[in-house]
Design an enzyme around this catalytic site. Structure first.
Site, PDB file in Angstrom:
ATOM      1  N   CYS A 253      37.074 -12.934  11.670  1.00 22.08           N
ATOM      2  CA  CYS A 253      37.955 -13.853  12.413  1.00 22.08           C
ATOM      3  C   CYS A 253      38.987 -14.533  11.525  1.00 22.08           C
ATOM      4  O   CYS A 253      39.981 -15.052  12.024  1.00 22.08           O
ATOM      5  CB  CYS A 253      37.126 -14.910  13.128  1.00 22.08           C
ATOM      6  SG  CYS A 253      36.006 -14.206  14.324  1.00 22.08           S
TER       7      CYS A 253
ATOM      8  N   HIS B 211      41.532 -21.265  14.598  1.00 23.18           N
ATOM      9  CA  HIS B 211      40.874 -20.099  15.201  1.00 23.18           C
ATOM     10  C   HIS B 211      40.202 -20.550  16.489  1.00 23.18           C
ATOM     11  O   HIS B 211      39.519 -21.581  16.526  1.00 23.18           O
ATOM     12  CB  HIS B 211      39.854 -19.535  14.206  1.00 23.18           C
ATOM     13  CG  HIS B 211      38.969 -18.480  14.790  1.00 23.18           C
ATOM     14  ND1 HIS B 211      39.440 -17.455  15.571  1.00 23.18           N
ATOM     15  CD2 HIS B 211      37.626 -18.291  14.701  1.00 23.18           C
ATOM     16  CE1 HIS B 211      38.439 -16.678  15.937  1.00 23.18           C
ATOM     17  NE2 HIS B 211      37.320 -17.173  15.431  1.00 23.18           N
TER      18      HIS B 211
ATOM     19  N   ASN C 126      37.157 -15.713  22.305  1.00 23.34           N
ATOM     20  CA  ASN C 126      37.323 -15.521  20.862  1.00 23.34           C
ATOM     21  C   ASN C 126      37.754 -14.078  20.623  1.00 23.34           C
ATOM     22  O   ASN C 126      36.960 -13.159  20.796  1.00 23.34           O
ATOM     23  CB  ASN C 126      35.988 -15.831  20.169  1.00 23.34           C
ATOM     24  CG  ASN C 126      36.031 -15.593  18.669  1.00 23.34           C
ATOM     25  OD1 ASN C 126      36.993 -15.044  18.144  1.00 23.34           O
ATOM     26  ND2 ASN C 126      34.974 -15.987  17.981  1.00 23.34           N
TER      27      ASN C 126
HETATM   28  N1  ACO Z   1      24.273 -18.779  29.154  1.00 18.65           N
HETATM   29  C1  ACO Z   1      23.268 -19.664  29.359  1.00 18.65           C
HETATM   30  N2  ACO Z   1      22.450 -20.076  28.380  1.00 18.65           N
HETATM   31  C2  ACO Z   1      22.684 -19.609  27.117  1.00 18.65           C
HETATM   32  C3  ACO Z   1      23.704 -18.694  26.839  1.00 18.65           C
HETATM   33  C4  ACO Z   1      24.520 -18.281  27.917  1.00 18.65           C
HETATM   34  N3  ACO Z   1      25.547 -17.420  27.751  1.00 18.65           N
HETATM   35  N4  ACO Z   1      23.705 -18.414  25.514  1.00 18.65           N
HETATM   36  C5  ACO Z   1      22.698 -19.124  24.977  1.00 18.65           C
HETATM   37  N5  ACO Z   1      22.079 -19.839  25.947  1.00 18.65           N
HETATM   38  C6  ACO Z   1      20.928 -20.732  25.814  1.00 18.65           C
HETATM   39  C7  ACO Z   1      20.108 -20.433  24.597  1.00 18.65           C
HETATM   40  O1  ACO Z   1      19.187 -19.388  24.861  1.00 18.65           O
HETATM   41  C8  ACO Z   1      19.430 -21.762  24.363  1.00 18.65           C
HETATM   42  O2  ACO Z   1      18.354 -21.880  25.279  1.00 18.65           O
HETATM   43  P1  ACO Z   1      16.966 -22.565  24.810  1.00 18.65           P
HETATM   44  O3  ACO Z   1      17.338 -23.967  24.458  1.00 18.65           O
HETATM   45  O4  ACO Z   1      16.121 -22.427  26.021  1.00 18.65           O
HETATM   46  O5  ACO Z   1      16.515 -21.764  23.617  1.00 18.65           O
HETATM   47  C9  ACO Z   1      20.485 -22.773  24.774  1.00 18.65           C
HETATM   48  O6  ACO Z   1      21.422 -22.062  25.602  1.00 18.65           O
HETATM   49  C10 ACO Z   1      21.243 -23.394  23.615  1.00 18.65           C
HETATM   50  O7  ACO Z   1      21.617 -22.376  22.703  1.00 18.65           O
HETATM   51  P2  ACO Z   1      22.418 -22.695  21.398  1.00 18.65           P
HETATM   52  O8  ACO Z   1      22.675 -21.426  20.651  1.00 18.65           O
HETATM   53  O9  ACO Z   1      21.788 -23.807  20.653  1.00 18.65           O
HETATM   54  O10 ACO Z   1      23.798 -23.229  22.045  1.00 18.65           O
HETATM   55  P3  ACO Z   1      25.017 -23.872  21.322  1.00 18.65           P
HETATM   56  O11 ACO Z   1      25.315 -25.168  21.934  1.00 18.65           O
HETATM   57  O12 ACO Z   1      24.912 -23.793  19.812  1.00 18.65           O
HETATM   58  O13 ACO Z   1      26.224 -22.907  21.740  1.00 18.65           O
HETATM   59  C11 ACO Z   1      27.523 -21.078  20.833  1.00 18.65           C
HETATM   60  C12 ACO Z   1      26.173 -21.523  21.370  1.00 18.65           C
HETATM   61  C13 ACO Z   1      28.553 -21.227  21.911  1.00 18.65           C
HETATM   62  C14 ACO Z   1      27.420 -19.634  20.382  1.00 18.65           C
HETATM   63  C15 ACO Z   1      27.912 -21.983  19.618  1.00 18.65           C
HETATM   64  O14 ACO Z   1      26.843 -22.077  18.749  1.00 18.65           O
HETATM   65  C16 ACO Z   1      29.105 -21.466  18.843  1.00 18.65           C
HETATM   66  O15 ACO Z   1      30.228 -21.473  19.333  1.00 18.65           O
HETATM   67  N6  ACO Z   1      28.900 -21.043  17.585  1.00 18.65           N
HETATM   68  C17 ACO Z   1      29.996 -20.654  16.719  1.00 18.65           C
HETATM   69  C18 ACO Z   1      30.604 -19.358  17.036  1.00 18.65           C
HETATM   70  C19 ACO Z   1      31.742 -19.137  16.084  1.00 18.65           C
HETATM   71  O16 ACO Z   1      32.402 -20.045  15.617  1.00 18.65           O
HETATM   72  N7  ACO Z   1      32.042 -17.958  15.689  1.00 18.65           N
HETATM   73  C20 ACO Z   1      33.151 -17.899  14.718  1.00 18.65           C
HETATM   74  C21 ACO Z   1      33.376 -16.713  14.215  1.00 18.65           C
HETATM   75  S1  ACO Z   1      33.100 -15.364  15.341  1.00 18.65           S
HETATM   76  C22 ACO Z   1      33.507 -13.976  14.448  1.00 18.65           C
HETATM   77  O17 ACO Z   1      33.737 -14.013  13.283  1.00 18.65           O
HETATM   78  C23 ACO Z   1      33.514 -12.657  15.209  1.00 18.65           C
END
Ligand code: ACO
Length: 327
Positions: free
Chosen positions: A113, A254, A284
């Site tokens: 990214c 980003h 993204n």
């Molecule tokens: N729909 C519903 N529930 C979901 C989903 C979904 N699509 N995805 C995950 N959950 C659930 C999980 O299973 C978890 O459930 P649990 O509590 O029962 O275990 C709960 O939601 C919370 O999950 P988290 O992973 O803690 O959620 P978080 O608030 O961290 O959000 C996310 C997840 C959106 C992926 C976030 O962590 C994020 O944006 N991370 C960074 C991504 C990023 O910056 N990438 C950059 C580079 S990408 C690249 O280089 C290609």
């Protein structure tokens, strides 16, 4: 002082749109969860016939048109992608073919990214070396082919797009790319990677069945590093140019997650009306997010000559970087 300056911007996305409601019928998720956790409402997804190089060429054609530069005048094509048409040849050579830019040479940069910031840094160096040259920097991705559509943790996040800029030298001391800042930390590679399809874990029926050619991410860990390192490198760019948050006319981070963008902007003390956000429409798109946003801002008239623009990106590797420029 001779600097490189952006003469034109362009972007392109596949026609097909996949909404959060569409995803509700594919995995156990909801529009409410995706919107509130990421800011994404829809993304563009490739269909048969779309390729990374064709999308990159389309974005570049638009940038060349704006710049008033003909394909045969292009000297260098630098493509950032993690989703190339093929492992060989490189996407830059294919973009050259599509454009008919036969006087150029093309190659790929591979920094997930953060890739566009890397590509633009390299393009800047080519221009500094030979100011009359016309250099294209592209971020282009069809992430939909390396997304695990059965994994709700990742499949709601990604989309397909391409963005491009055309650079050349300027003697106008007030405008152009002011500084570039790149970093990586390979110790953290496991938090965001594609396990299969390379030479460590080559293609096999088992690899395909396990969908190990797809993106794997420990989202919450990536989130924390993204906030910290994007903030740090943006501060580094501000300090290097003796600028403060009030001097930044447009911050283009980003587009990985609206919460990451808001946190970084808050830590930098840049108000949200000076942060460019379009994640709700594209998701993204990895190395395409920054050049697509730059092109949209440019075409919407949000950039005036002399405006200070700060680009900031973070991705797998980990790789991250920032670029400060005066429009
Ligand atoms: N729909 C519903 N529930 C979901 C989903 C979904 N699509 N995805 C995950 N959950 C659930 C999980 O299973 C978890 O459930 P649990 O509590 O029962 O275990 C709960 O939601 C919370 O999950 P988290 O992973 O803690 O959620 P978080 O608030 O961290 O959000 C996310 C997840 C959106 C992926 C976030 O962590 C994020 O944006 N991370 C960074 C991504 C990023 O910056 N990438 C950059 C580079 S990408 C690249 O280089 C290609």
């Amino acid at each position: 002082m001779n600097r490189s300056m952006i003469l034109g911007t362009g972007s392109a996305v596949p026609k097909k749109i996949l909404t959060n409601q569409d995803l509700e019928s594919m995995v156990d998720t909801s529009d409410e969860w995706i919107s509130s956790r990421t800011g994404i409402k829809q993304r563009h997804i490739a269909e048969d016939g779309d390729t990374t190089s064709l999308l990159a060429a389309e974005a570049t054609r638009r940038a060349l048109e704006m710049a008033g530069v003909k394909p045969e005048e292009v000297d260098v094509i630098v493509v950032s992608t993690t989703s190339p048409d093929m492992i060989m040849p490189n996407t830059g050579a294919l973009v050259q073919k599509h454009l008919g830019a036969y006087n150029a040479f093309g190659f790929d940069v591979y920094a997930a990214c953060a890739g566009f910031v890397y590509a633009l840094t390299i393009a800047d160096k080519f221009v500094k070396d030979k100011p009359e040259s016309k250099v294209v920097a592209i971020g282009a991705e069809l992430l939909s082919y390396i997304t695990d559509w059965q994994d709700r943790n990742t499949c709601v996040l990604f989309g397909d797009a391409a963005g491009a800029v055309v650079l050349s030298g300027t003697n106008d001391g007030t405008r152009g790319i002011l500084s570039t800042h790149l970093h990586s930390d390979g110790r953290l590679w496991k938090l965001l990677h594609i396990p299969g399809g390379g030479m460590v874990y080559p293609a096999s029926a088992e690899m395909v069945e396990k969908r190990d050619y797809c993106i794997r991410m420990q989202g919450n860990e990536v989130y924390k590093y993204a906030v910290r390192l994007m903030t740090d490198v943006a501060r580094e760019a501000l300090t290097a140019n003796e600028l403060g948050p009030d001097d930044v006319d447009l911050f283009i981070p980003h587009q990985a997650n609206i919460r990451i963008m808001k946190k970084v902007a808050e830590r930098l003390e840049i108000p949200l009306d000076r942060v460019y956000v379009n994640i709700e429409r594209y998701g993204n798109t990895s190395s395409a997010t920054v050049p697509v946003a730059l092109d949209e801002a440019n075409r919407a008239g949000r950039l005036k000559p002399g405006d200070v623009v700060l680009l900031d990106a973070f991705g797998g590797g980990f790789s991250w970087g920032a670029i400060m420029l005066r429009w």
